[in-house]
Enzyme design. Structure first.
Site, PDB file in Angstrom:
ATOM      1  N   LYS A  13       0.826  -1.215   0.000  1.00  0.00           N
ATOM      2  CA  LYS A  13       0.000   0.000   0.000  1.00  0.00           C
ATOM      3  C   LYS A  13       0.858   1.263   0.000  1.00  0.00           C
ATOM      4  CE  LYS A  13      -2.076  -0.854   3.896  1.00  0.00           C
ATOM      5  NZ  LYS A  13      -1.402  -2.091   4.336  1.00  0.00           N
ATOM      6  N   ARG A 127      11.744  -5.989   3.267  1.00  0.00           N
ATOM      7  CA  ARG A 127      11.477  -4.547   3.222  1.00  0.00           C
ATOM      8  C   ARG A 127      12.552  -3.759   3.965  1.00  0.00           C
ATOM      9  NH1 ARG A 127       5.469  -2.613   4.330  1.00  0.00           N
ATOM     10  NH2 ARG A 127       5.733  -3.317   6.473  1.00  0.00           N
ATOM     11  N   ARG A 171       0.686  -8.218  13.904  1.00  0.00           N
ATOM     12  CA  ARG A 171       0.030  -7.197  13.075  1.00  0.00           C
ATOM     13  C   ARG A 171      -1.005  -7.851  12.158  1.00  0.00           C
ATOM     14  NH1 ARG A 171       4.945  -4.521  10.347  1.00  0.00           N
ATOM     15  NH2 ARG A 171       3.399  -3.295   9.222  1.00  0.00           N
TER      16      ARG A 171
END
Ligand code: AMP
Length: 214
Positions: A13, A127, A171
């Site tokens: 996103k 990431r 999460r």
């Protein structure tokens, strides 16, 4: 143009919100980025948020809502915005309804990033982020020109504290419990559209443009 990007952590996103925001010249508003910046500055809001972020839990609705409302009320958001990572609870979604009504604005679409669990793990594990300009990279799918160094700032890339495997699992649980219902609400209003978030950044960007321009 007022869009919300919804989806699990690691769905891409943030990367896509950056690209779409630049393409349409509207601000990319990411509550997670706002919280990390506030934490780095050591403000009361930032320090409070940090406690929750480190555990992979959601920051309480009252302080999150206030930060989001202040941000969407700024002049640069008058022409539109991409909301990334907000709203994440039903209470936030209903608060946003009221905040938008107050400023006389309406959501155009909510875009749901659809991705498989295994891809989430691979994306989050690779990431890396620039600690200075916050540009996101990925060791495999979007590496910097020089390994481990930001293309723009000459700074050493880091892994987000909450991208550790345990915190990512938490999460994802929180996402299933608290954020999935938000997608259902927007779906029932006919605002939700799905994008296939698998594949390269360029492929997903192309799909998003096609959806938005439809
Ligand atoms: P993100 O960068 O969107 O993955 O968010 C990182 C962390 O910031 C989340 O795990 C939460 O702890 C916190 N956070 C970001 N946005 C919100 C939100 N809308 N509501 C509550 N917590 C949030």
């Amino acid at each position: 143009m007022r869009l919300i990007f919804l989806g699990p952590p690691g769905a891409g996103k943030g990367t896509q919100a950056d690209r779409i925001a630049a393409h349409f010249n509207v601000p990319h508003i990411a509550t997670g980025d706002m919280m990390r910046q506030a934490a780095a500055r050591g403000t009361d809001f930032g320090l409070k948020a940090q406690e929750y972020m480190d555990r992979g839990e959601l920051v309480p609705d009252d302080i999150t809502n206030k930060a989001a409302k202040d941000r969407i009320s700024e002049p640069d958001a008058e022409k539109g915005f991409i909301l990334d990572g907000y709203p994440r609870t039903l209470e936030q979604a209903f608060f946003l309804d009221d905040a938008l009504e107050e400023i006389g604005a309406r959501l155009d679409r909510v875009i749901y990033f659809r991705i498989m669990g295994a891809a989430i793990v691979a994306r989050v594990a690779g990431r890396r982020v620039c600690p200075v300009c916050k540009t996101n990279y990925h060791e495999v799918t979007h590496p910097p020109k020089v390994e481990g160094i930001c293309d723009l700032e000459d700074a050493e890339l880091v892994q987000r504290e909450d991208d550790s495997p345990d915190t990512v699992l938490r999460r994802l649980e929180v996402y299933g419990e608290q954020t999935k219902p938000v997608a259902e609400v927007y779906s029932s209003r006919g605002l939700l559209v799905d994008v296939d978030a698998m594949g390269t950044s360029d492929e997903v960007f192309g799909r998003l443009l096609a959806l938005i321009e439809k």
